[in-house]
Motif scaffolding. Structure first.
Motif, PDB file in Angstrom:
ATOM      1  N   ARG A  48      34.404  33.134   6.968  1.00 57.74           N
ATOM      2  CA  ARG A  48      34.620  33.854   8.216  1.00 57.74           C
ATOM      3  C   ARG A  48      34.305  32.923   9.390  1.00 57.74           C
ATOM      4  NH1 ARG A  48      37.525  38.371  10.020  1.00 57.74           N
ATOM      5  NH2 ARG A  48      36.249  39.790  11.252  1.00 57.74           N
ATOM      6  N   TYR A  49      33.932  33.469  10.517  1.00 58.20           N
ATOM      7  CA  TYR A  49      33.826  32.683  11.751  1.00 58.20           C
ATOM      8  C   TYR A  49      32.669  31.694  11.777  1.00 58.20           C
ATOM      9  CZ  TYR A  49      37.086  36.163  13.636  1.00 58.20           C
ATOM     10  OH  TYR A  49      38.161  36.977  13.856  1.00 58.20           O
ATOM     11  N   THR A  50      31.568  32.010  11.116  1.00 59.97           N
ATOM     12  CA  THR A  50      30.394  31.146  11.160  1.00 59.97           C
ATOM     13  C   THR A  50      29.968  30.784   9.741  1.00 59.97           C
ATOM     14  OG1 THR A  50      28.882  33.033  11.177  1.00 59.97           O
ATOM     15  CG2 THR A  50      29.604  32.191  13.317  1.00 59.97           C
ATOM     16  N   PRO A  51      29.220  29.686   9.576  1.00 58.36           N
ATOM     17  CA  PRO A  51      28.821  29.284   8.228  1.00 58.36           C
ATOM     18  C   PRO A  51      27.987  30.311   7.489  1.00 58.36           C
ATOM     19  CG  PRO A  51      28.526  27.467   9.775  1.00 58.36           C
ATOM     20  CD  PRO A  51      28.842  28.682  10.591  1.00 58.36           C
ATOM     21  N   ASP A  52      27.237  31.154   8.212  1.00 59.08           N
ATOM     22  CA  ASP A  52      26.377  32.128   7.556  1.00 59.08           C
ATOM     23  C   ASP A  52      26.959  33.542   7.571  1.00 59.08           C
ATOM     24  OD1 ASP A  52      26.166  32.527  10.265  1.00 59.08           O
ATOM     25  OD2 ASP A  52      23.968  32.599  10.320  1.00 59.08           O
ATOM     26  N   ALA A  53      28.255  33.667   7.880  1.00 58.68           N
ATOM     27  CA  ALA A  53      28.883  34.987   7.968  1.00 58.68           C
ATOM     28  C   ALA A  53      28.846  35.710   6.624  1.00 58.68           C
ATOM     29  CB  ALA A  53      30.320  34.848   8.451  1.00 58.68           C
ATOM     30  N   ARG A  54      28.637  37.022   6.670  1.00 57.57           N
ATOM     31  CA  ARG A  54      28.584  37.826   5.449  1.00 57.57           C
ATOM     32  C   ARG A  54      29.867  38.621   5.222  1.00 57.57           C
ATOM     33  NH1 ARG A  54      23.683  37.632   3.189  1.00 57.57           N
ATOM     34  NH2 ARG A  54      21.962  36.826   4.472  1.00 57.57           N
ATOM     35  N   ASP A  55      30.936  38.156   5.849  1.00 48.74           N
ATOM     36  CA  ASP A  55      32.245  38.744   5.582  1.00 48.74           C
ATOM     37  C   ASP A  55      33.251  37.602   5.495  1.00 48.74           C
ATOM     38  OD1 ASP A  55      32.163  38.052   8.244  1.00 48.74           O
ATOM     39  OD2 ASP A  55      32.987  39.935   8.988  1.00 48.74           O
ATOM     40  N   SER A  56      34.525  37.905   5.296  1.00 53.37           N
ATOM     41  CA  SER A  56      35.549  36.876   5.105  1.00 53.37           C
ATOM     42  C   SER A  56      36.869  37.362   5.673  1.00 53.37           C
ATOM     43  CB  SER A  56      35.741  36.569   3.611  1.00 53.37           C
ATOM     44  OG  SER A  56      34.549  36.179   2.986  1.00 53.37           O
ATOM     45  N   LEU A  81      41.247  35.931   5.706  1.00 55.63           N
ATOM     46  CA  LEU A  81      42.190  34.956   5.152  1.00 55.63           C
ATOM     47  C   LEU A  81      42.515  33.860   6.144  1.00 55.63           C
ATOM     48  CD1 LEU A  81      44.005  34.106   2.821  1.00 55.63           C
ATOM     49  CD2 LEU A  81      45.744  35.696   3.662  1.00 55.63           C
ATOM     50  N   SER A  82      42.570  34.197   7.426  1.00 57.64           N
ATOM     51  CA  SER A  82      42.952  33.245   8.448  1.00 57.64           C
ATOM     52  C   SER A  82      41.995  32.059   8.491  1.00 57.64           C
ATOM     53  CB  SER A  82      43.009  33.940   9.808  1.00 57.64           C
ATOM     54  OG  SER A  82      43.413  33.054  10.817  1.00 57.64           O
ATOM     55  N   VAL A  83      40.699  32.328   8.444  1.00 61.52           N
ATOM     56  CA  VAL A  83      39.702  31.253   8.425  1.00 61.52           C
ATOM     57  C   VAL A  83      39.681  30.578   7.062  1.00 61.52           C
ATOM     58  CG1 VAL A  83      37.242  30.730   8.570  1.00 61.52           C
ATOM     59  CG2 VAL A  83      38.250  32.320  10.199  1.00 61.52           C
ATOM     60  N   SER A  84      39.783  31.384   6.017  1.00 63.14           N
ATOM     61  CA  SER A  84      39.604  30.866   4.656  1.00 63.14           C
ATOM     62  C   SER A  84      40.631  29.814   4.278  1.00 63.14           C
ATOM     63  CB  SER A  84      39.649  32.028   3.651  1.00 63.14           C
ATOM     64  OG  SER A  84      38.563  32.912   3.847  1.00 63.14           O
ATOM     65  N   VAL A  85      41.876  29.974   4.726  1.00 61.11           N
ATOM     66  CA  VAL A  85      42.911  29.043   4.272  1.00 61.11           C
ATOM     67  C   VAL A  85      42.638  27.613   4.732  1.00 61.11           C
ATOM     68  CG1 VAL A  85      44.460  29.481   6.225  1.00 61.11           C
ATOM     69  CG2 VAL A  85      45.403  28.691   4.053  1.00 61.11           C
ATOM     70  N   TRP A  86      42.028  27.432   5.909  1.00 64.15           N
ATOM     71  CA  TRP A  86      41.704  26.075   6.360  1.00 64.15           C
ATOM     72  C   TRP A  86      40.642  25.440   5.472  1.00 64.15           C
ATOM     73  CZ3 TRP A  86      44.969  23.742   9.337  1.00 64.15           C
ATOM     74  CH2 TRP A  86      45.691  24.456  10.296  1.00 64.15           C
ATOM     75  N   GLN A  87      39.663  26.243   5.049  1.00 68.89           N
ATOM     76  CA  GLN A  87      38.625  25.706   4.179  1.00 68.89           C
ATOM     77  C   GLN A  87      39.212  25.353   2.804  1.00 68.89           C
ATOM     78  OE1 GLN A  87      36.179  25.602   6.403  1.00 68.89           O
ATOM     79  NE2 GLN A  87      37.298  27.115   7.640  1.00 68.89           N
ATOM     80  N   VAL A  88      40.102  26.201   2.314  1.00 65.02           N
ATOM     81  CA  VAL A  88      40.739  25.947   1.019  1.00 65.02           C
ATOM     82  C   VAL A  88      41.534  24.647   1.060  1.00 65.02           C
ATOM     83  CG1 VAL A  88      42.525  26.764  -0.567  1.00 65.02           C
ATOM     84  CG2 VAL A  88      40.807  28.353   0.292  1.00 65.02           C
ATOM     85  N   MET A  89      42.320  24.452   2.123  1.00 65.14           N
ATOM     86  CA  MET A  89      43.109  23.218   2.224  1.00 65.14           C
ATOM     87  C   MET A  89      42.210  21.995   2.341  1.00 65.14           C
ATOM     88  SD  MET A  89      46.603  24.017   4.353  1.00 65.14           S
ATOM     89  CE  MET A  89      45.808  24.490   5.882  1.00 65.14           C
ATOM     90  N   ALA A  90      41.100  22.133   3.079  1.00 67.54           N
ATOM     91  CA  ALA A  90      40.171  21.010   3.218  1.00 67.54           C
ATOM     92  C   ALA A  90      39.562  20.645   1.866  1.00 67.54           C
ATOM     93  CB  ALA A  90      39.083  21.351   4.228  1.00 67.54           C
ATOM     94  N   LEU A  91      39.173  21.655   1.079  1.00 63.34           N
ATOM     95  CA  LEU A  91      38.584  21.393  -0.227  1.00 63.34           C
ATOM     96  C   LEU A  91      39.602  20.761  -1.172  1.00 63.34           C
ATOM     97  CD1 LEU A  91      36.393  24.574  -0.885  1.00 63.34           C
ATOM     98  CD2 LEU A  91      35.642  22.312  -0.127  1.00 63.34           C
TER      99      LEU A  91
END
Length: 353
Positions: free
Chosen positions: A164-172, A174-184
């Motif tokens: 989600r928006y911050t590193p410690d966010a407790r929700d998720s 897809l819009s934020v998640s896809v960038w992290q997935v591509m980076a990984l």
């Protein structure tokens, strides 16, 4: 030091760029892309950043990816090469990364962190010098660790595996998640340490974001379906379906029925300029449908060309005249348009299946 895998990948990308130079004759897309890149360079500031509004680290990272997508190499003896070298140095400045996090200082949060991390993984081994490649590698190590740590924050079951928006966010979402997935995925391609279970958790989150119910075997009950912004929502959108399609492919699930279902949904619901987050969605759409191949790739190539060439300004840039994206600015829209149109060149490793 940059990993040998990253260096070998960079050498293949440079060789491919050289091979392609004699294949393509300039056409309308080539001319549009070149004008778009030229317009981006007019927004480079004295400190090396490329931005016209805010989120300087994230926007500069997108601009670097746009340059790389047309074959520009950092430090080459040309205005573009020198501009790219300065832009990379801007992103790498210590002030822009706090405890591994790229999204704090410029306010781009985990969106910007994923974008900056993806950019650095894509140019690792292609820096202007051994020293620059070393700094890229050194910045990537804590950046990737932050993405991995953020994924493991305790969340409700349907939201686990996402970001989600911050590193410690407790929700998720897809819009934020896809960038992290591509980076990984790009980091893993570089030979950097990305545990397989991180990809598996991301896939589980993506499955929960699919809008068509699945049976006990995990097969969609209908052959056509899309992706939603958050799990539990049954109304897919263009941008999120395109993002979900590419995210599944990035995780290696090319043959998943969710991929074929999303591609069919996008064929039935083609992009329109009035779609929410149009430029954002077009980037995922062009890349994801290209990787599907066949009718999906042909249709997406035609529509991407028709829509984006029509929207390009006389000055060479793009800007959404209305909606949420208007406030993000010219650099944002132009980089995403260039990245959408440049899929055909295959210069960026993330474009390669």
């Amino acid at each position: 030091m940059a990993s040998l895998v990253a260096i070998e990948r960079a050498m293949r990308s440079r060789a491919a760029a050289q091979d392609l130079q004699g294949i393509y004759l300039p056409d309308a897309v080539d001319r549009a892309v070149q004008r778009g890149v030229d317009s981006l360079l007019r927004f480079q500031n004295e400190d090396g950043s490329i931005t016209d509004r805010r989120h300087a680290t994230a926007m500069t990272s997108l601009a670097i990816m746009a340059l790389a997508s047309v074959g520009v190499v950092s430090g080459e003896d040309s205005p573009r090469g020198r501009a790219m070298e300065r832009a990379i140095e801007y992103v790498l400045h210590p002030r822009n990364q706090t405890d591994g996090y790229f999204g704090r200082r410029d306010g781009s949060r985990m969106y910007g962190h994923g974008i900056a991390t993806l950019m650095l993984t894509e140019v690792l081994g292609m820096g202007s010098s051994i020293a620059q490649n070393g700094r890229i590698h050194d910045a990537l190590d804590p950046a990737i660790k932050l993405i991995l740590k953020s994924q493991t924050v305790n969340k409700p079951k349907s939201l686990q595996g996402g970001w989600r928006y911050t590193p410690d966010a407790r929700d998720s979402d897809l819009s934020v998640s896809v960038w992290q997935v591509m980076a990984l995925r790009s980091a893993k391609n570089d030979g950097l340490d990305v545990p397989s279970d991180a990809i598996d958790r991301a896939v589980a989150y993506l499955v929960n974001s699919y809008t068509t119910p699945l049976d006990d075997r995990g097969i969609p009950e209908e052959p056509v379906g899309g992706f939603a912004y958050t799990p539990g929502t049954r109304r897919p959108s263009f941008s999120m379906t395109a993002a979900g399609l590419l995210a599944m492919q990035t995780c290696g699930r090319y043959e998943s029925p969710l991929v074929s279902g999303a591609a069919k949904w996008l064929l039935e619901h083609p992009p329109k300029t009035q779609d929410r987050f149009f430029f954002y969605g077009m980037y995922y759409y062009a890349q994801g449908m290209h990787q599907v191949g066949g009718e999906a790739a042909e249709t997406a190539n035609r529509l991407t060309t028709e829509l984006l060439l029509r929207l390009q300004s006389r000055a060479g840039h793009w800007l959404n005249a209305e909606g949420e994206e208007h406030n993000i600015g010219i650099v944002y829209a132009t980089t995403l348009a260039v990245l959408s149109l440049s899929v055909r060149y295959h210069y960026l490793p993330i474009y390669q299946r």
